[in-house]
Design a protein around this motif. Structure first.
Motif, short mmCIF file in Angstrom:
data_model
loop_
_atom_site.label_atom_id
_atom_site.label_comp_id
_atom_site.label_asym_id
_atom_site.label_seq_id
_atom_site.Cartn_x
_atom_site.Cartn_y
_atom_site.Cartn_z
N SER A 106 0.83 -1.21 0.00
CA SER A 106 0.00 0.00 0.00
C SER A 106 0.86 1.26 0.00
CB SER A 106 -0.92 0.00 1.21
OG SER A 106 -0.17 -0.01 2.42
N SER A 107 1.98 1.22 0.72
CA SER A 107 2.86 2.39 0.78
C SER A 107 3.46 2.71 -0.59
CB SER A 107 3.98 2.13 1.80
OG SER A 107 4.92 3.19 1.79
N ILE A 108 3.95 1.67 -1.28
CA ILE A 108 4.52 1.89 -2.61
C ILE A 108 3.46 2.36 -3.59
CG2 ILE A 108 5.58 0.73 -4.58
CD1 ILE A 108 7.10 -1.04 -2.64
N GLY A 109 2.28 1.73 -3.53
CA GLY A 109 1.21 2.12 -4.44
C GLY A 109 0.78 3.56 -4.23
N ALA A 110 0.66 3.98 -2.96
CA ALA A 110 0.24 5.35 -2.67
C ALA A 110 1.34 6.35 -3.04
CB ALA A 110 -0.11 5.48 -1.19
N GLU A 111 2.59 6.01 -2.74
CA GLU A 111 3.69 6.94 -3.02
C GLU A 111 3.86 7.16 -4.52
OE1 GLU A 111 8.46 7.47 -2.00
OE2 GLU A 111 7.46 5.55 -1.65
N ALA A 225 -5.22 2.86 -6.12
CA ALA A 225 -3.94 2.17 -6.39
C ALA A 225 -3.42 1.50 -5.12
CB ALA A 225 -2.91 3.17 -6.93
N ALA A 226 -3.48 2.21 -3.99
CA ALA A 226 -3.00 1.64 -2.73
C ALA A 226 -3.84 0.44 -2.32
CB ALA A 226 -3.02 2.70 -1.63
N ASN A 227 -5.16 0.57 -2.47
CA ASN A 227 -6.06 -0.52 -2.07
C ASN A 227 -5.88 -1.75 -2.96
OD1 ASN A 227 -8.53 -1.54 -0.60
ND2 ASN A 227 -9.30 -1.55 -2.68
N SER A 228 -5.85 -1.54 -4.27
CA SER A 228 -5.72 -2.68 -5.19
C SER A 228 -4.34 -3.32 -5.08
CB SER A 228 -5.98 -2.23 -6.63
OG SER A 228 -5.07 -1.22 -7.02
N ALA A 229 -3.31 -2.53 -4.72
CA ALA A 229 -1.97 -3.11 -4.53
C ALA A 229 -1.98 -4.13 -3.41
CB ALA A 229 -0.96 -2.00 -4.25
N VAL A 230 -2.67 -3.82 -2.32
CA VAL A 230 -2.75 -4.75 -1.19
C VAL A 230 -3.54 -5.99 -1.57
CG1 VAL A 230 -3.58 -5.06 1.17
CG2 VAL A 230 -2.56 -2.88 0.49
N VAL A 231 -4.69 -5.80 -2.21
CA VAL A 231 -5.56 -6.93 -2.55
C VAL A 231 -4.87 -7.87 -3.53
CG1 VAL A 231 -7.74 -7.60 -3.62
CG2 VAL A 231 -7.66 -5.63 -2.09
#
Length: 254
Positions: A106-111, A225-231
């Protein structure tokens, strides 16, 4: 339903092309070593407290849950061996990878997503910097390298948590407990779990970078992006784990 299936295949194809680009960019000269070290610190060292706490609780709870059932069957003396095999072979790597996906994915996706929607990535391209090599390659490599180290640390802390759990309602020496744990472990228990953690780290880093690098529609896109990265990373962990189990079974390592 067909449209959803087609969209999933398109997304898988784009992710595959994004991953193959990683191989080419990694082999090119001028590796961003300082950024790689910084990402190792942020991804690995900063994740250690959460991973360590989760590992300790995991070992403690697993032991306290198994002990009554093993007492009923009269095999309580084998508790250290069973817990050790369960943690090292399966529970430790998978749970650590899921925690890693939730925190780092999530951190990488959000950043990267925020950099994409604010056009910072485009500005890097204009200034002559290779954004893929600087942002993606360093983060994926750091994830691939650091997750196996976190798995080792998590396994060790989980076993210590199991030792604490055994001594809550009994008395077992530290030396005896860990001797029984290591006597129950074999090479075929340790190496497959260690190797698959590299694939866990690569998948989590790559999916997080892909989702962030292709974020759209402003701040809403960053959250998506952050949410879908985790899922997607969590699903990828389970798929890789399933494949690893099938491969080790094929070679007779189970």
């Amino acid at each position: 339903m067909f449209a959803t299936f087609k969209k999933t295949l398109d997304e898988a194809g784009l992710l595959g092309r994004f991953s193959f680009r990683f191989i080419g960019q990694t082999l090119q000269a001028r590796f961003e070593f300082s950024e790689f070290i910084r990402q190792c610190y942020m991804i690995g060292y900063k994740s250690f407290p959460l991973v360590g706490l989760t590992g300790f609780i995991m070992g403690l709870v697993l032991t306290m849950q198994l002990r009554p059932a093993m007492l009923d069957y009269g095999v309580a003396t084998q508790l250290p061996e069973m817990v050790g095999i369960a943690i090292v072979r399966e529970i430790g790597p998978v749970i650590t990878a899921l925690i890693f996906a939730g925190k780092i994915g999530s951190s990488i996706g959000a950043e990267l997503g925020s950099m994409k929607v604010t056009e910072q990535i485009d500005a890097m391209e204009v200034s002559g910097t290779n954004p893929y090599k600087y942002l993606v390659v360093t983060r994926v490599l750091a994830s691939t390298v650091m997750l196996p180290l976190l798995v080792i640390a998590s396994d060790a802390i989980s076993l210590y948590g199991s030792y604490v759990g055994v001594n809550i309602k009994g008395v077992t020496s530290f030396q005896l407990f860990f001797k029984m744990v290591f006597d129950g472990l074999a090479f075929s228990d340790v190496m497959p779990a260690f190797i698959k953690s590299y694939f866990f780290g690569f998948a989590i880093g790559m999916i997080g970078c892909y989702k962030g690098y292709h974020a759209q529609k402003g701040t809403e896109g960053v959250g998506r992006a952050a949410n879908s990265a985790v899922v997607v990373s969590s699903v990828a962990v389970f798929i890789i784990d399933l494949l690893a189990v099938q491969i080790t079974d094929l070679f007779g390592l189970n």
